[in-house]
Design a protein around this motif. Structure first.
Motif, short mmCIF file in Angstrom:
data_model
loop_
_atom_site.label_atom_id
_atom_site.label_comp_id
_atom_site.label_asym_id
_atom_site.label_seq_id
_atom_site.Cartn_x
_atom_site.Cartn_y
_atom_site.Cartn_z
N ARG A 8 0.83 -1.20 0.00
CA ARG A 8 0.00 0.00 0.00
C ARG A 8 0.87 1.26 0.00
O ARG A 8 0.52 2.28 -0.60
CB ARG A 8 -0.96 -0.02 1.18
N ASP A 9 1.99 1.19 0.69
CA ASP A 9 2.91 2.33 0.68
C ASP A 9 3.44 2.59 -0.73
O ASP A 9 3.58 3.74 -1.16
CB ASP A 9 4.08 2.07 1.63
N ASP A 10 3.73 1.51 -1.47
CA ASP A 10 4.18 1.66 -2.85
C ASP A 10 3.09 2.35 -3.69
O ASP A 10 3.38 3.24 -4.50
CB ASP A 10 4.50 0.30 -3.47
N LEU A 11 1.85 1.91 -3.49
CA LEU A 11 0.76 2.50 -4.25
C LEU A 11 0.55 3.96 -3.88
O LEU A 11 0.23 4.78 -4.75
CB LEU A 11 -0.53 1.70 -4.03
N SER A 17 3.03 10.44 -7.17
CA SER A 17 3.92 10.79 -8.28
C SER A 17 3.18 11.22 -9.54
O SER A 17 3.80 11.63 -10.52
CB SER A 17 4.80 9.58 -8.64
N ARG A 18 1.87 11.14 -9.53
CA ARG A 18 1.12 11.47 -10.73
C ARG A 18 1.31 12.95 -11.11
O ARG A 18 1.45 13.81 -10.24
CB ARG A 18 -0.37 11.19 -10.51
N TYR A 23 1.00 19.06 -19.48
CA TYR A 23 1.88 19.65 -20.48
C TYR A 23 3.34 19.45 -20.06
O TYR A 23 4.17 19.00 -20.86
CB TYR A 23 1.58 21.13 -20.67
N ASP A 24 3.65 19.76 -18.82
CA ASP A 24 5.02 19.58 -18.34
C ASP A 24 5.42 18.11 -18.33
O ASP A 24 6.61 17.78 -18.46
CB ASP A 24 5.17 20.15 -16.93
N ALA A 25 4.45 17.22 -18.18
CA ALA A 25 4.74 15.78 -18.13
C ALA A 25 5.02 15.19 -19.51
O ALA A 25 5.43 14.03 -19.60
CB ALA A 25 3.58 15.03 -17.48
N THR A 26 4.82 15.99 -20.56
CA THR A 26 5.00 15.47 -21.93
C THR A 26 5.85 16.44 -22.74
O THR A 26 5.34 17.15 -23.61
CB THR A 26 3.63 15.24 -22.59
N SER A 324 4.49 4.87 -14.64
CA SER A 324 4.72 5.28 -13.25
C SER A 324 4.36 4.15 -12.28
O SER A 324 5.05 3.94 -11.28
CB SER A 324 3.94 6.55 -12.93
N PHE A 325 3.31 3.41 -12.58
CA PHE A 325 2.94 2.26 -11.76
C PHE A 325 4.09 1.24 -11.76
O PHE A 325 4.46 0.71 -10.71
CB PHE A 325 1.67 1.62 -12.29
N ALA A 326 4.65 1.00 -12.94
CA ALA A 326 5.73 0.01 -13.05
C ALA A 326 6.97 0.44 -12.28
O ALA A 326 7.76 -0.41 -11.83
CB ALA A 326 6.07 -0.23 -14.52
N ARG A 327 7.16 1.74 -12.11
CA ARG A 327 8.32 2.21 -11.34
C ARG A 327 8.12 2.07 -9.84
O ARG A 327 9.10 2.06 -9.08
CB ARG A 327 8.62 3.67 -11.68
N HIS A 328 6.89 1.98 -9.39
CA HIS A 328 6.62 1.94 -7.95
C HIS A 328 6.12 0.60 -7.43
O HIS A 328 6.32 0.29 -6.25
CB HIS A 328 5.58 3.03 -7.60
N ARG A 329 5.49 -0.17 -8.26
CA ARG A 329 4.91 -1.44 -7.82
C ARG A 329 5.99 -2.52 -7.74
O ARG A 329 6.76 -2.70 -8.69
CB ARG A 329 3.83 -1.87 -8.81
N CYS A 330 6.05 -3.21 -6.61
CA CYS A 330 7.02 -4.28 -6.42
C CYS A 330 6.33 -5.64 -6.46
O CYS A 330 5.21 -5.80 -5.97
CB CYS A 330 7.74 -4.14 -5.09
#
Length: 576
Positions: A8-11, A17-18, A23-26, A324-330
């Motif tokens: 849950r902490d990862d999530l 992080s969203r 615009y800045d994200a792309t 972003s999910f793939a970077r945080h989910r273990c």
């Protein structure tokens, strides 16, 4: 029960992080706009793009999430409290909050010229990060109707309706819609039976009667409706295109009745309906006998162009969520984004979105050139007009299919969580993408349209020349990738020419040929972009990976010693 668990902490970190500004994200959007629109024009647009990128994340997305989470769908209200017909559609207050932010961006106030084309495209791309969101379709329909009235309408029609079609205040604007299809024809608009007869009391006015089967933005203020004047020819040649106000006196429905709202797979917070017209007061948009041309060139071309923009925005949001999910989910002792199979999934998503953006901004540049040259250049069949006529349909076809695939891939990255409606926007994006596929023409209808246009207007030579010019602009740096695209086009050309000469052969094979030709278009655009970008953007790697997947015969990543490097370089930094 423990207050905290590692998963849950990862999530929680993933949620935190969203992006707060899409615009800045792309940064890739700015790079592509700088190439196609010019650095000076981008500098002028950028403050509005950045402001709206924040508004989409901070206002529009939360409002849309509220509507979807609680199933706050539009409701048809046929009568008021004392039984008078009002034919209203009611929405949750969150719908208005989103609409206010969308209209305040000024995308509907953008002029119908080259500057406005790029500005509308950029803002609409950002809006589509929420999917359709209940407002993307109204924006598209309003933009098309505004364009039609400004370019084709009478001076009286323009004076009556243009100021509020360009209004930035959501509570004071006119929102447009377009009702073309009927139950017996669907995409076969030539089969329409809705009637138009001159009004006996007002010179130049008409009365519309008949049934329309798929009417999105049923709550709009102004309807663009196709109908056939008595005595007009059969087929599309006999159709007029009319503007029908929702109400003439501001209260009473103008000769129409909503049968029911559509219960759709996606775009659920958009009000789509079946509507009957019975003597609705209307005015022609342009000459009555030119109605189908108006509907196609102003309404449908606008919708198909922006549909591709919207599909591309859906892809980008799906990639942002999944990466972003793939970077945080273990899982299994490591972040899931470190697994090669997950990385390959992500790199396909990223490359497909960048390819879709590349071709769609190129289409925008073609439209911008035509807008600056004027309608006469478009009708004269100048080179840009020919390529635009081809790409506006073919690009919509391909990008809408890619969007569904990319959204589905995003769901797979999230696993079972990806199917949960309130866990992420991915189920909504997937459902909306499925509707985008049929919006303004099914795949087979669009492919048939492209084939007819190529036969009738001789578009193929211009399109092939345009692709080769894109490859030439990429220069020697495109290397083996450029040669692979050129070889693919050369091998495809005789097959295309056979299809243009043999309708029966085309019926069986042209759609596959068009798929491959559009992949060549996207690859050429990607390579042209990579030629002017720094190496660390990963664009060259994404282009090479895209070319190998789609255009190199018999390519197998297992036999490609560079494949893992291309994956790593495309995903490096993950900021594009």
């Amino acid at each position: 029960m423990p207050d905290s668990q590692p998963g849950r902490d990862d999530l929680a970190r993933w949620w935190a992080s969203r992006p707060t500004n899409y615009y800045d994200a792309t940064p890739n959007l700015a790079r592509v706009l700088a190439l196609r629109a010019g650095a000076e024009r981008l500098q002028t647009m950028e403050p509005r793009l950045r402001d709206f990128g924040h508004a989409v994340a901070a206002v529009v997305e939360p409002a849309v999430a509220t509507l979807e989470r609680h199933r706050e769908l539009p409701a048809h209200v046929a009568y008021d409290a004392i039984g008078r017909p009002i034919e209203a559609v009611e929405f949750h207050p969150a719908y208005r909050r989103a609409g206010q932010a969308v209209w305040a961006s000024g995308m509907l106030a953008a002029p119908h010229d080259s500057r406005g084309a790029f500005e509308l495209m950029g803002l609409f791309y950002l809006l589509s990060h929420v999917g359709e969101g209940g407002h993307a379709c109204p924006v598209v329909c309003t933009a098309g109707l505004s364009r039609a009235v400004e370019r084709r309408g009478s001076a009286d029609l323009q004076a009556l309706f243009m100021p509020r079609l360009r209004e930035r205040d959501y509570d004071n604007c006119y929102r447009g819609s377009q009702f073309l299809t009927e139950v017996q024809g669907g995409s076969d608009v030539g089969a329409n039976t809705a009637r138009a007869v001159p009004d006996a009391g007002q010179l130049g006015a008409w009365r519309i009667s008949g049934e329309k089967w798929f009417c999105s933005v049923a709550d709009a203020d102004l309807f663009a409706v196709t109908a056939r004047p008595d005595g007009a020819p059969a087929g599309t040649r006999g159709l007029g295109c009319f503007l029908v106000p929702r109400s003439v006196d501001g209260v009473t429905p103008n000769g129409y009745r909503i049968r029911r709202l559509k219960d759709k797979l996606g775009t659920r917070i958009l009000a789509s309906a079946e509507i009957d017209f019975d003597g609705a007061l209307a005015w022609p948009i342009g000459p009555v006998d030119d109605g189908f041309r108006v509907a196609v060139e102003e309404l449908l071309n606008t919708s198909r162009w922006l549909n591709a923009v919207g599909s591309t925005g859906i892809m980008r949001r799906a990639y942002l969520e999944a990466s972003s999910f793939a970077r945080h989910r273990c899982a299994f002792g490591r972040v899931v984004g470190s697994f090669p199979v997950v990385r390959e999934h992500l790199v396909v998503m990223k490359a497909e979105e960048q390819a879709a953006l590349a071709s769609t901004v190129a289409v925008t540049a073609l439209r911008a050139g035509l807008d600056d040259a004027g309608a006469e250049a478009e009708r004269a069949g100048a080179d840009g007009a020919a390529v635009f006529r081809f790409l506006v349909n073919a690009n919509k076809y391909l990008t809408s299919m890619s969007a569904t695939d990319v959204a589905r891939r995003g769901i797979e990255v999230l696993g079972g969580n990806g199917t949960i409606e309130d866990f992420s926007p991915l189920p909504r994006l997937y459902r909306d993408a499925m509707v985008f596929e049929s919006w303004e023409g099914t795949h087979n209808v669009l492919c048939a349209q492209v084939h007819r246009d190529c036969v009738r207007f001789g578009l193929l030579d211009e399109v092939l020349s345009w692709i080769r010019a894109e490859l030439s602009s990429a220069g020697e740096g495109a290397g083996a990738d450029g040669r692979a695209v050129a070889a693919a086009v050369e091998a495809l050309e005789p097959r295309l020419r056979r299809s243009l000469a043999d309708g029966e052969h085309a019926a069986a094979h042209f759609r596959r040929q068009l798929d491959r030709l559009m992949r060549a278009v996207q690859a050429a655009c990607l390579l042209a972009e990579a030629a002017v970008e720094d190496a660390d953007t990963g664009k060259a790697a994404a282009a090479s990976l895209f070319v190998r997947r789609h255009l190199v015969p018999g390519h197998d990543p297992e036999d490609d010693a560079d494949w893992r490097r291309l994956v790593d370089e495309t995903l490096a930094g993950d900021a594009g």
